[in-house]
Design a protein around this motif. Structure first.
Motif, PDB file in Angstrom:
ATOM      1  N   SER A   1      18.976   4.718 -11.355  1.00  0.00           N
ATOM      2  CA  SER A   1      18.344   5.393 -10.218  1.00  0.00           C
ATOM      3  C   SER A   1      17.266   6.376 -10.652  1.00  0.00           C
ATOM      4  O   SER A   1      16.500   6.852  -9.808  1.00  0.00           O
ATOM      5  CB  SER A   1      19.397   6.146  -9.401  1.00  0.00           C
ATOM      6  OG  SER A   1      20.385   5.269  -8.893  1.00  0.00           O
ATOM      7  N   THR A   2      17.221   6.685 -11.953  1.00  0.00           N
ATOM      8  CA  THR A   2      16.302   7.730 -12.419  1.00  0.00           C
ATOM      9  C   THR A   2      15.353   7.284 -13.532  1.00  0.00           C
ATOM     10  O   THR A   2      14.142   7.528 -13.453  1.00  0.00           O
ATOM     11  CB  THR A   2      17.105   8.951 -12.915  1.00  0.00           C
ATOM     12  OG1 THR A   2      18.041   8.534 -13.926  1.00  0.00           O
ATOM     13  CG2 THR A   2      17.847   9.620 -11.767  1.00  0.00           C
TER      14      THR A   2
ATOM     15  N   ASP B   1      18.503   5.856  -3.835  1.00  0.00           N
ATOM     16  CA  ASP B   1      19.531   5.247  -4.676  1.00  0.00           C
ATOM     17  C   ASP B   1      20.595   6.269  -5.075  1.00  0.00           C
ATOM     18  O   ASP B   1      21.793   5.972  -5.051  1.00  0.00           O
ATOM     19  CB  ASP B   1      18.899   4.643  -5.937  1.00  0.00           C
ATOM     20  CG  ASP B   1      18.155   3.340  -5.665  1.00  0.00           C
ATOM     21  OD1 ASP B   1      18.344   2.777  -4.571  1.00  0.00           O
ATOM     22  OD2 ASP B   1      17.387   2.899  -6.537  1.00  0.00           O
ATOM     23  N   LEU B   2      20.161   7.461  -5.443  1.00  0.00           N
ATOM     24  CA  LEU B   2      21.116   8.502  -5.833  1.00  0.00           C
ATOM     25  C   LEU B   2      22.012   8.903  -4.663  1.00  0.00           C
ATOM     26  O   LEU B   2      23.206   9.148  -4.847  1.00  0.00           O
ATOM     27  CB  LEU B   2      20.368   9.725  -6.362  1.00  0.00           C
ATOM     28  CG  LEU B   2      19.721   9.586  -7.745  1.00  0.00           C
ATOM     29  CD1 LEU B   2      18.819  10.769  -8.038  1.00  0.00           C
ATOM     30  CD2 LEU B   2      20.788   9.458  -8.834  1.00  0.00           C
TER      31      LEU B   2
ATOM     32  N   PHE C   1      25.252  -0.255  -5.265  1.00  0.00           N
ATOM     33  CA  PHE C   1      24.510  -0.193  -6.510  1.00  0.00           C
ATOM     34  C   PHE C   1      23.029   0.142  -6.244  1.00  0.00           C
ATOM     35  O   PHE C   1      22.514  -0.103  -5.152  1.00  0.00           O
ATOM     36  CB  PHE C   1      24.625  -1.510  -7.278  1.00  0.00           C
ATOM     37  CG  PHE C   1      24.289  -2.733  -6.464  1.00  0.00           C
ATOM     38  CD1 PHE C   1      22.970  -3.105  -6.237  1.00  0.00           C
ATOM     39  CD2 PHE C   1      25.300  -3.519  -5.923  1.00  0.00           C
ATOM     40  CE1 PHE C   1      22.657  -4.230  -5.487  1.00  0.00           C
ATOM     41  CE2 PHE C   1      25.001  -4.649  -5.168  1.00  0.00           C
ATOM     42  CZ  PHE C   1      23.673  -4.998  -4.949  1.00  0.00           C
ATOM     43  N   PRO C   2      22.319   0.687  -7.242  1.00  0.00           N
ATOM     44  CA  PRO C   2      20.904   1.039  -7.081  1.00  0.00           C
ATOM     45  C   PRO C   2      20.009  -0.185  -6.936  1.00  0.00           C
ATOM     46  O   PRO C   2      20.400  -1.315  -7.249  1.00  0.00           O
ATOM     47  CB  PRO C   2      20.580   1.804  -8.374  1.00  0.00           C
ATOM     48  CG  PRO C   2      21.893   2.239  -8.920  1.00  0.00           C
ATOM     49  CD  PRO C   2      22.867   1.171  -8.516  1.00  0.00           C
TER      50      PRO C   2
ATOM     51  N   HIS D   1      22.855  -6.309 -10.835  1.00  0.00           N
ATOM     52  CA  HIS D   1      23.934  -6.903 -11.624  1.00  0.00           C
ATOM     53  C   HIS D   1      25.238  -6.126 -11.491  1.00  0.00           C
ATOM     54  O   HIS D   1      26.318  -6.655 -11.783  1.00  0.00           O
ATOM     55  CB  HIS D   1      23.528  -6.996 -13.089  1.00  0.00           C
ATOM     56  CG  HIS D   1      23.343  -5.678 -13.774  1.00  0.00           C
ATOM     57  ND1 HIS D   1      22.386  -4.758 -13.399  1.00  0.00           N
ATOM     58  CD2 HIS D   1      23.994  -5.117 -14.832  1.00  0.00           C
ATOM     59  CE1 HIS D   1      22.458  -3.706 -14.173  1.00  0.00           C
ATOM     60  NE2 HIS D   1      23.424  -3.881 -15.055  1.00  0.00           N
ATOM     61  N   LEU D   2      25.153  -4.872 -11.033  1.00  0.00           N
ATOM     62  CA  LEU D   2      26.363  -4.054 -10.902  1.00  0.00           C
ATOM     63  C   LEU D   2      27.206  -4.445  -9.697  1.00  0.00           C
ATOM     64  O   LEU D   2      28.286  -3.878  -9.489  1.00  0.00           O
ATOM     65  CB  LEU D   2      25.996  -2.570 -10.834  1.00  0.00           C
ATOM     66  CG  LEU D   2      25.341  -1.995 -12.089  1.00  0.00           C
ATOM     67  CD1 LEU D   2      25.072  -0.512 -11.917  1.00  0.00           C
ATOM     68  CD2 LEU D   2      26.207  -2.239 -13.329  1.00  0.00           C
TER      69      LEU D   2
END
Length: 362
Positions: A106-107, A123-124, A131-132, A137-138
């Motif tokens: 996310s960063t 995203d955060l 997931f972001p 894939h997460l």
């Protein structure tokens, strides 16, 4: 817990296949700089159609193999172990690295302009929800967590279930894996309708089927090595052929295509993917070594970290082999995957020397 050598081979193999899948996506579905397939796909030519079908299709066993390995090791729970002890042990291993990499995805891409500040903030803010943007894939972590949550519930049944009872469950699971095709050809079936997605076999479907299948293979399957080799090879070949062809037959080059349509046979809980996964796992069970080579064991131990970080490295090697060198697809996909795997392995190994590295890479 004593290491089971053939499972180390499976972990490394499955981890590499995950990277093959994502390397392949850059040749049919990547959008912008995401290195992930989107809702629409486009294959530029016949070579992309063929080699994406082969590499990505064969690699679709990757996620189910990971599920089977986890289930093979963890079900049923140890005697006397409580649900809370089980949860504490499993989640302490996977959740800290998971959340750390959600923050990183996310960063960090802000540094090279892959996302903007608004995307990063969004995203955060949604880390507890999903997931972001750049970490598709997460998605795998959520069904894995779900299986972990369910293991204490199903363990008592697996402790006392007979082989016949488990085969009955597996049979219903296999039938449920045909539903995507039944929906395609016949529409809604077995109670499905616009107000009810929970069809008749809902509670026998999904990754839970792989969990029971893993337990059955470990506890009840008494086949000799020669039979496992024969049946495993047959299932793998048939499953691979069906999975590869399911994409190839629909992926017309030069046209914008709906990704869920052409990927129908690539869903992890379809009958062809179950055949491919089961056959391959049976082949790995034929490995009789009591210890894997040191390199394989080390790669297996680092596989979680490799999986978590591989998207960071993937884009670099896509730019090298696809964009800069313009390798043909047949060579570009494995080169991207192998280079990504090696870089992730080295990175994960270096991190492993850091005190407390288990909180970073598991």
């Amino acid at each position: 817990m004593k290491r089971i050598a053939f499972l180390d081979y499976v972990r490394v193999f499955a981890c590499f296949l995950v990277i093959i899948v994502h390397a392949s996506e850059n040749f049919y579905g990547a959008i912008g700089e995401s290195d992930m397939a989107g809702p629409q796909s486009y294959l530029a030519n016949e070579a992309d159609r063929l080699w994406v079908s082969v590499y990505d299709g064969f690699s679709r066993m990757s996620v189910p193999l990971f599920m089977i390995v986890s289930a093979y090791l963890l079900v049923p729970m140890k005697k006397g172990q409580t649900s809370w002890t089980f949860y504490q042990k499993r989640f302490a291993r996977i959740l800290p690295p998971f959340f750390l990499f959600m923050i990183l995805y996310s960063t960090l891409p802000l540094l090279w302009g892959q996302i903007d500040g608004d995307t990063s903030s969004k995203d955060l803010s949604r880390i507890l929800l999903n997931f972001p943007t750049l970490a598709g894939h997460l998605w795998f972590m959520y069904p894995l967590i779900s299986l972990y949550l369910f293991i204490p519930i199903i363990s008592p049944w697996l402790d006392r279930a007979t082989a016949k009872e488990e085969r009955f469950f597996i049979g219903l699971f296999l039938l449920s894996t045909c539903i995507p095709y039944l929906n395609r050809w016949f529409g809604e079936v077995w109670g499905q309708c616009f107000w009810n997605e929970y069809h008749m076999l809902w509670y026998f479907s999904g990754y839970l089927g792989y969990l029971v299948l893993a337990h059955y293979i470990r506890v009840h399957l008494t086949w000799e090595r020669s039979k496992r080799l024969t049946v495993g090879t047959l299932l793998m070949v048939v499953g691979a052929a069906l999975t590869i062809y399911s994409f190839y037959a629909q992926a017309t080059p030069g046209e914008i295509l709906d990704t869920p349509v052409i990927e129908i046979g690539w869903a992890f809980c379809t009958i062809n993917c179950v055949l491919l996964t089961t056959g391959t796992f049976l082949l790995f069970t034929c490995i009789k070594r009591t210890e894997a080579p040191r390199l394989v064991t080390e790669m297996s131990k680092l596989s979680y970290g490799i999986y978590l970080m591989h998207i960071f490295w993937l884009g670099l090697w896509v730019s090298v082999f696809k964009t800069a060198l313009e390798l043909p697809t047949v060579a570009a996909i494995p080169c991207i995957a192998l280079s990504t795997f090696v870089c992730c392995l080295i990175t994960a190994k270096l991190i492993s020397f850091v005190p407390g590295s288990k909180w970073i890479i598991g």
